[in-house]
Motif scaffolding. Structure first.
Motif, PDB file in Angstrom:
ATOM      1  N   SER A  53       0.840  -1.206   0.000  1.00 17.26           N
ATOM      2  CA  SER A  53       0.000   0.000   0.000  1.00 17.26           C
ATOM      3  C   SER A  53       0.873   1.254   0.000  1.00 17.26           C
ATOM      4  O   SER A  53       1.954   1.273   0.586  1.00 17.26           O
ATOM      5  CB  SER A  53      -0.944   0.000   1.205  1.00 17.26           C
ATOM      6  N   THR A  66       0.032   8.295  -9.350  1.00 17.08           N
ATOM      7  CA  THR A  66      -0.497   7.877  -8.055  1.00 17.08           C
ATOM      8  C   THR A  66       0.465   8.353  -6.977  1.00 17.08           C
ATOM      9  O   THR A  66       1.663   8.084  -7.037  1.00 17.08           O
ATOM     10  CB  THR A  66      -0.635   6.348  -8.008  1.00 17.08           C
ATOM     11  N   HIS A  94      -3.291   0.254  -7.567  1.00 24.54           N
ATOM     12  CA  HIS A  94      -4.550   0.781  -7.039  1.00 24.54           C
ATOM     13  C   HIS A  94      -4.496   2.289  -7.174  1.00 24.54           C
ATOM     14  O   HIS A  94      -3.629   2.937  -6.614  1.00 24.54           O
ATOM     15  CB  HIS A  94      -4.719   0.357  -5.581  1.00 24.54           C
ATOM     16  N   SER A  95      -5.414   2.840  -7.956  1.00 25.40           N
ATOM     17  CA  SER A  95      -5.385   4.266  -8.248  1.00 25.40           C
ATOM     18  C   SER A  95      -6.766   4.877  -8.030  1.00 25.40           C
ATOM     19  O   SER A  95      -7.503   5.125  -8.982  1.00 25.40           O
ATOM     20  CB  SER A  95      -4.936   4.470  -9.701  1.00 25.40           C
ATOM     21  N   PRO A  96      -7.156   5.079  -6.753  1.00 25.42           N
ATOM     22  CA  PRO A  96      -8.503   5.600  -6.498  1.00 25.42           C
ATOM     23  C   PRO A  96      -8.679   7.008  -7.039  1.00 25.42           C
ATOM     24  O   PRO A  96      -7.755   7.811  -7.053  1.00 25.42           O
ATOM     25  CB  PRO A  96      -8.609   5.573  -4.973  1.00 25.42           C
ATOM     26  N   GLN A  97      -9.884   7.260  -7.525  1.00 25.94           N
ATOM     27  CA  GLN A  97     -10.252   8.576  -8.022  1.00 25.94           C
ATOM     28  C   GLN A  97     -11.601   8.931  -7.420  1.00 25.94           C
ATOM     29  O   GLN A  97     -12.334   8.050  -6.960  1.00 25.94           O
ATOM     30  CB  GLN A  97     -10.358   8.554  -9.550  1.00 25.94           C
ATOM     31  N   PRO A  98     -11.971  10.206  -7.417  1.00 28.19           N
ATOM     32  CA  PRO A  98     -13.292  10.572  -6.899  1.00 28.19           C
ATOM     33  C   PRO A  98     -14.389   9.819  -7.645  1.00 28.19           C
ATOM     34  O   PRO A  98     -14.426   9.806  -8.866  1.00 28.19           O
ATOM     35  CB  PRO A  98     -13.373  12.072  -7.162  1.00 28.19           C
ATOM     36  N   ARG A 100     -14.605   6.642  -7.930  1.00 31.46           N
ATOM     37  CA  ARG A 100     -14.119   5.323  -8.345  1.00 31.46           C
ATOM     38  C   ARG A 100     -13.046   4.844  -7.364  1.00 31.46           C
ATOM     39  O   ARG A 100     -11.871   4.827  -7.684  1.00 31.46           O
ATOM     40  CB  ARG A 100     -13.550   5.398  -9.760  1.00 31.46           C
ATOM     41  N   PRO A 101     -13.452   4.424  -6.158  1.00 34.67           N
ATOM     42  CA  PRO A 101     -12.464   4.063  -5.135  1.00 34.67           C
ATOM     43  C   PRO A 101     -11.703   2.767  -5.432  1.00 34.67           C
ATOM     44  O   PRO A 101     -10.675   2.510  -4.837  1.00 34.67           O
ATOM     45  CB  PRO A 101     -13.307   3.914  -3.873  1.00 34.67           C
ATOM     46  N   PHE A 102     -12.186   1.953  -6.360  1.00 34.92           N
ATOM     47  CA  PHE A 102     -11.541   0.670  -6.632  1.00 34.92           C
ATOM     48  C   PHE A 102     -10.909   0.616  -8.016  1.00 34.92           C
ATOM     49  O   PHE A 102     -10.800  -0.438  -8.609  1.00 34.92           O
ATOM     50  CB  PHE A 102     -12.543  -0.474  -6.468  1.00 34.92           C
ATOM     51  N   LYS A 103     -10.467   1.751  -8.517  1.00 28.12           N
ATOM     52  CA  LYS A 103      -9.868   1.810  -9.850  1.00 28.12           C
ATOM     53  C   LYS A 103      -8.471   1.199  -9.818  1.00 28.12           C
ATOM     54  O   LYS A 103      -7.664   1.496  -8.959  1.00 28.12           O
ATOM     55  CB  LYS A 103      -9.795   3.250 -10.344  1.00 28.12           C
TER      56      LYS A 103
END
Length: 154
Positions: A53, A66, A94-98, A100-103
């Motif tokens: 992480s 990221t 793992h690249s969270p975006q507003p 889309r938390p599981f992108k």
């Protein structure tokens, strides 16, 4: 696990009485889970997820990169330094975006260190996903051996 019996449509399981079918399934899952997590494999899987992480702040990244880096990435880059591969390998980030938390982003790399650092948490997630599948299957099999025909899952 104690004996399992039925009385007036309820179940007795593991010393618990008057269980409904859903409660029986829950307590069987608790038993199977406790039986399953006895080895170091699961501790290593959790540690690899944690090590992968992005917890370490890094300056100098471009705007759309990221943010942060992981301990797995940091130490694999230190140990494997400049070893290049003759072909590109996919890595997953793992690249969270507003919204889309599981992108997950896929990025190809020629560097062995980059591939190793990014693959360590993927292996951990795969081991834990396998654990969930095994626990679910074993729970369903044991439940179906105990439950009435009308309460069986399949």
């Amino acid at each position: 696990m104690d004996t399992t019996e039925q009385l007036n449509g309820t179940y007795f399981y593991g010393g618990l009485t008057n269980l409904t079918a859903s409660e029986l399934f829950f307590w069987i899952m608790v038993d199977i889970t406790a039986e399953h997590f006895t080895g170091a494999k699961d501790i290593m899987a959790a540690a690899s997820i944690y090590a992968g992480s992005n917890q370490i702040d890094v300056s100098g990244k471009f705007g759309n990169a990221t943010q942060g880096t992981s301990y797995a990435s940091k130490y694999s880059r230190r140990l494997l330094k400049d070893i290049m591969l003759p072909f590109r390998l996919p890595t997953f980030i793992h690249s969270p975006q507003p919204g889309r938390p599981f992108k997950i982003k896929t990025i190809m790399t020629l560097k062995l260190a980059t591939f190793t650092g990014r693959t360590i948490p993927v292996i951990g997630w795969a081991v834990l996903a396998s654990d969930v599948a095994q626990i679910s299957y074993q729970t369903t099999v044991r439940y179906n051996q105990i439950a009435n025909k009308k309460d069986k899952i399949w």
